[in-house]
Design a protein around this motif. Structure first.
Motif, PDB file in Angstrom:
ATOM      1  N   GLN A  39       0.845  -1.192   0.000  1.00 16.46           N
ATOM      2  CA  GLN A  39       0.000   0.000   0.000  1.00 16.46           C
ATOM      3  C   GLN A  39       0.873   1.231   0.000  1.00 16.46           C
ATOM      4  O   GLN A  39       1.664   1.446   0.916  1.00 16.46           O
ATOM      5  CB  GLN A  39      -0.930   0.005   1.207  1.00 16.46           C
ATOM      6  CG  GLN A  39      -1.974   1.103   1.160  1.00 16.46           C
ATOM      7  CD  GLN A  39      -3.086   0.879   2.159  1.00 16.46           C
ATOM      8  OE1 GLN A  39      -2.956   0.131   3.131  1.00 16.46           O
ATOM      9  NE2 GLN A  39      -4.222   1.519   1.937  1.00 16.46           N
ATOM     10  N   ALA A  40       0.743   2.015  -1.058  1.00 13.67           N
ATOM     11  CA  ALA A  40       1.452   3.280  -1.171  1.00 13.67           C
ATOM     12  C   ALA A  40       0.565   4.396  -0.610  1.00 13.67           C
ATOM     13  O   ALA A  40      -0.662   4.246  -0.552  1.00 13.67           O
ATOM     14  CB  ALA A  40       1.790   3.550  -2.628  1.00 13.67           C
ATOM     15  N   PRO A  41       1.159   5.510  -0.195  1.00 18.64           N
ATOM     16  CA  PRO A  41       0.362   6.611   0.358  1.00 18.64           C
ATOM     17  C   PRO A  41      -0.732   7.050  -0.599  1.00 18.64           C
ATOM     18  O   PRO A  41      -0.489   7.270  -1.788  1.00 18.64           O
ATOM     19  CB  PRO A  41       1.393   7.712   0.565  1.00 18.64           C
ATOM     20  CG  PRO A  41       2.683   6.990   0.734  1.00 18.64           C
ATOM     21  CD  PRO A  41       2.598   5.794  -0.165  1.00 18.64           C
ATOM     22  N   GLY A  42      -1.951   7.142  -0.090  1.00 22.17           N
ATOM     23  CA  GLY A  42      -3.069   7.579  -0.901  1.00 22.17           C
ATOM     24  C   GLY A  42      -3.611   6.551  -1.864  1.00 22.17           C
ATOM     25  O   GLY A  42      -4.515   6.856  -2.649  1.00 22.17           O
ATOM     26  N   GLN A  43      -3.062   5.352  -1.810  1.00 24.82           N
ATOM     27  CA  GLN A  43      -3.487   4.307  -2.734  1.00 24.82           C
ATOM     28  C   GLN A  43      -4.171   3.172  -1.968  1.00 24.82           C
ATOM     29  O   GLN A  43      -3.969   3.004  -0.764  1.00 24.82           O
ATOM     30  CB  GLN A  43      -2.280   3.745  -3.495  1.00 24.82           C
ATOM     31  CG  GLN A  43      -1.480   4.779  -4.254  1.00 24.82           C
ATOM     32  CD  GLN A  43      -2.250   5.357  -5.421  1.00 24.82           C
ATOM     33  OE1 GLN A  43      -2.924   4.627  -6.155  1.00 24.82           O
ATOM     34  NE2 GLN A  43      -2.173   6.670  -5.589  1.00 24.82           N
ATOM     35  N   GLU A  44      -4.939   2.385  -2.687  1.00 20.29           N
ATOM     36  CA  GLU A  44      -5.533   1.198  -2.089  1.00 20.29           C
ATOM     37  C   GLU A  44      -4.485   0.094  -1.966  1.00 20.29           C
ATOM     38  O   GLU A  44      -3.517   0.060  -2.724  1.00 20.29           O
ATOM     39  CB  GLU A  44      -6.704   0.706  -2.944  1.00 20.29           C
ATOM     40  CG  GLU A  44      -7.900   1.640  -2.933  1.00 20.29           C
ATOM     41  CD  GLU A  44      -9.104   1.028  -3.627  1.00 20.29           C
ATOM     42  OE1 GLU A  44     -10.171   1.670  -3.612  1.00 20.29           O
ATOM     43  OE2 GLU A  44      -8.981  -0.077  -4.171  1.00 20.29           O
ATOM     44  N   ARG A  45      -4.714  -0.794  -1.009  1.00 20.57           N
ATOM     45  CA  ARG A  45      -3.830  -1.942  -0.867  1.00 20.57           C
ATOM     46  C   ARG A  45      -4.001  -2.843  -2.090  1.00 20.57           C
ATOM     47  O   ARG A  45      -5.119  -3.080  -2.545  1.00 20.57           O
ATOM     48  CB  ARG A  45      -4.165  -2.707   0.413  1.00 20.57           C
ATOM     49  CG  ARG A  45      -3.124  -3.722   0.816  1.00 20.57           C
ATOM     50  CD  ARG A  45      -3.356  -4.204   2.237  1.00 20.57           C
ATOM     51  NE  ARG A  45      -3.216  -3.125   3.208  1.00 20.57           N
ATOM     52  CZ  ARG A  45      -3.220  -3.321   4.521  1.00 20.57           C
ATOM     53  NH1 ARG A  45      -3.359  -4.542   5.019  1.00 20.57           N
ATOM     54  NH2 ARG A  45      -3.099  -2.295   5.335  1.00 20.57           N
ATOM     55  N   GLU A  46      -2.884  -3.341  -2.615  1.00 21.56           N
ATOM     56  CA  GLU A  46      -2.942  -4.168  -3.813  1.00 21.56           C
ATOM     57  C   GLU A  46      -2.126  -5.437  -3.634  1.00 21.56           C
ATOM     58  O   GLU A  46      -1.183  -5.490  -2.844  1.00 21.56           O
ATOM     59  CB  GLU A  46      -2.411  -3.393  -5.028  1.00 21.56           C
ATOM     60  CG  GLU A  46      -0.956  -3.016  -4.941  1.00 21.56           C
ATOM     61  CD  GLU A  46      -0.441  -2.366  -6.216  1.00 21.56           C
ATOM     62  OE1 GLU A  46      -1.189  -2.234  -7.198  1.00 21.56           O
ATOM     63  OE2 GLU A  46       0.755  -2.007  -6.236  1.00 21.56           O
ATOM     64  N   ALA A  47      -2.509  -6.444  -4.384  1.00 17.97           N
ATOM     65  CA  ALA A  47      -1.782  -7.712  -4.347  1.00 17.97           C
ATOM     66  C   ALA A  47      -0.465  -7.581  -5.082  1.00 17.97           C
ATOM     67  O   ALA A  47      -0.381  -6.935  -6.139  1.00 17.97           O
ATOM     68  CB  ALA A  47      -2.624  -8.816  -4.963  1.00 17.97           C
ATOM     69  N   VAL A  48       0.558  -8.183  -4.530  1.00 15.46           N
ATOM     70  CA  VAL A  48       1.868  -8.263  -5.175  1.00 15.46           C
ATOM     71  C   VAL A  48       2.106  -9.700  -5.646  1.00 15.46           C
ATOM     72  O   VAL A  48       2.377  -9.947  -6.817  1.00 15.46           O
ATOM     73  CB  VAL A  48       2.978  -7.843  -4.196  1.00 15.46           C
ATOM     74  CG1 VAL A  48       4.348  -8.058  -4.820  1.00 15.46           C
ATOM     75  CG2 VAL A  48       2.790  -6.395  -3.774  1.00 15.46           C
ATOM     76  N   VAL A  64       4.816  -6.742 -11.137  1.00 11.50           N
ATOM     77  CA  VAL A  64       6.054  -7.263 -10.549  1.00 11.50           C
ATOM     78  C   VAL A  64       6.543  -8.539 -11.237  1.00 11.50           C
ATOM     79  O   VAL A  64       7.643  -9.018 -10.932  1.00 11.50           O
ATOM     80  CB  VAL A  64       5.897  -7.532  -9.036  1.00 11.50           C
ATOM     81  CG1 VAL A  64       5.381  -6.283  -8.327  1.00 11.50           C
ATOM     82  CG2 VAL A  64       4.995  -8.733  -8.768  1.00 11.50           C
ATOM     83  N   LYS A  65       5.746  -9.064 -12.145  1.00 12.12           N
ATOM     84  CA  LYS A  65       6.115 -10.324 -12.800  1.00 12.12           C
ATOM     85  C   LYS A  65       7.459 -10.183 -13.483  1.00 12.12           C
ATOM     86  O   LYS A  65       7.717  -9.203 -14.192  1.00 12.12           O
ATOM     87  CB  LYS A  65       5.026 -10.706 -13.798  1.00 12.12           C
ATOM     88  CG  LYS A  65       5.047 -12.145 -14.257  1.00 12.12           C
ATOM     89  CD  LYS A  65       3.846 -12.427 -15.138  1.00 12.12           C
ATOM     90  CE  LYS A  65       2.529 -12.248 -14.422  1.00 12.12           C
ATOM     91  NZ  LYS A  65       1.362 -12.562 -15.272  1.00 12.12           N
ATOM     92  N   GLY A  66       8.335 -11.161 -13.256  1.00  9.26           N
ATOM     93  CA  GLY A  66       9.660 -11.142 -13.846  1.00  9.26           C
ATOM     94  C   GLY A  66      10.699 -10.427 -13.001  1.00  9.26           C
ATOM     95  O   GLY A  66      11.897 -10.539 -13.262  1.00  9.26           O
ATOM     96  N   ARG A  67      10.261  -9.686 -12.002  1.00 10.82           N
ATOM     97  CA  ARG A  67      11.189  -8.964 -11.118  1.00 10.82           C
ATOM     98  C   ARG A  67      11.171  -9.504  -9.696  1.00 10.82           C
ATOM     99  O   ARG A  67      12.185  -9.478  -9.004  1.00 10.82           O
ATOM    100  CB  ARG A  67      10.837  -7.479 -11.088  1.00 10.82           C
ATOM    101  CG  ARG A  67      10.898  -6.791 -12.439  1.00 10.82           C
ATOM    102  CD  ARG A  67      10.733  -5.280 -12.311  1.00 10.82           C
ATOM    103  NE  ARG A  67       9.434  -4.904 -11.763  1.00 10.82           N
ATOM    104  CZ  ARG A  67       9.276  -4.163 -10.667  1.00 10.82           C
ATOM    105  NH1 ARG A  67      10.324  -3.721  -9.997  1.00 10.82           N
ATOM    106  NH2 ARG A  67       8.061  -3.852 -10.236  1.00 10.82           N
ATOM    107  N   PHE A  68      10.019  -9.962  -9.234  1.00 15.57           N
ATOM    108  CA  PHE A  68       9.862 -10.451  -7.864  1.00 15.57           C
ATOM    109  C   PHE A  68       9.694 -11.963  -7.881  1.00 15.57           C
ATOM    110  O   PHE A  68       9.130 -12.533  -8.809  1.00 15.57           O
ATOM    111  CB  PHE A  68       8.636  -9.836  -7.199  1.00 15.57           C
ATOM    112  CG  PHE A  68       8.734  -8.355  -6.899  1.00 15.57           C
ATOM    113  CD1 PHE A  68       9.754  -7.569  -7.404  1.00 15.57           C
ATOM    114  CD2 PHE A  68       7.775  -7.750  -6.101  1.00 15.57           C
ATOM    115  CE1 PHE A  68       9.824  -6.215  -7.130  1.00 15.57           C
ATOM    116  CE2 PHE A  68       7.833  -6.395  -5.803  1.00 15.57           C
ATOM    117  CZ  PHE A  68       8.856  -5.631  -6.332  1.00 15.57           C
ATOM    118  N   THR A  69      10.179 -12.602  -6.814  1.00 17.19           N
ATOM    119  CA  THR A  69      10.009 -14.048  -6.659  1.00 17.19           C
ATOM    120  C   THR A  69       9.557 -14.351  -5.239  1.00 17.19           C
ATOM    121  O   THR A  69      10.204 -13.931  -4.279  1.00 17.19           O
ATOM    122  CB  THR A  69      11.316 -14.796  -6.944  1.00 17.19           C
ATOM    123  OG1 THR A  69      11.774 -14.481  -8.263  1.00 17.19           O
ATOM    124  CG2 THR A  69      11.109 -16.299  -6.832  1.00 17.19           C
TER     125      THR A  69
END
Length: 129
Positions: A39-48, A64-69
């Protein structure tokens, strides 16, 4: 009592890497999915990203696909989020969470904040440009 404790956040430059950890207790770890959300400031919580129970299938958001594992198993009852090629837009508080049920539909549908009921306190990730 379900407890989830995140660690590993910090400040890094764009292009850098961080590894977040989520230490879980109070439930049968292998029976439940674990998700990472942000959750970034002023933003809704989102799935990673989410990792399922038993066979540990995985889901990643397009951003985040391809960057996060996401992974589990190095330490008992711990889920990791390896984050590479970090961008300023990845700046957020990152939370891990677990759902209230062992029976979820596929992660593409169920990896969503409204599905998960137990949350950690979050860890701040800040990416400088």
């Amino acid at each position: 009592e379900v407890q989830l404790v995140e660690s590993g956040g910090g400040l890094v430059q764009a292009g850098g890497s961080l590894r977040l950890s989520c230490a879980a207790s109070g439930f049968t770890f292998d029976d439940y999915a674990i998700g990472w959300f942000r959750q970034a400031p002023g933003q809704e919580r989102e799935a990673v990203s989410c990792i399922g129970s038993t066979f540990r299938g995985t889901y990643y958001s397009d951003s985040v696909k391809g960057r996060f594992t996401i992974s589990s198993g190095n330490a008992k009852n711990t889920v990791y989020l390896q984050m590479n090629s970090l961008k300023p837009k990845d700046t957020a508080v990152y939370y891990c969470a677990t759902p209230p049920t062992t029976k979820l539909p596929g992660l593409r549908i169920s990896c969503a904040p409204n599905v998960f009921s137990d949350w950690g306190q979050g860890t701040q990730v800040t990416i400088s440009s």
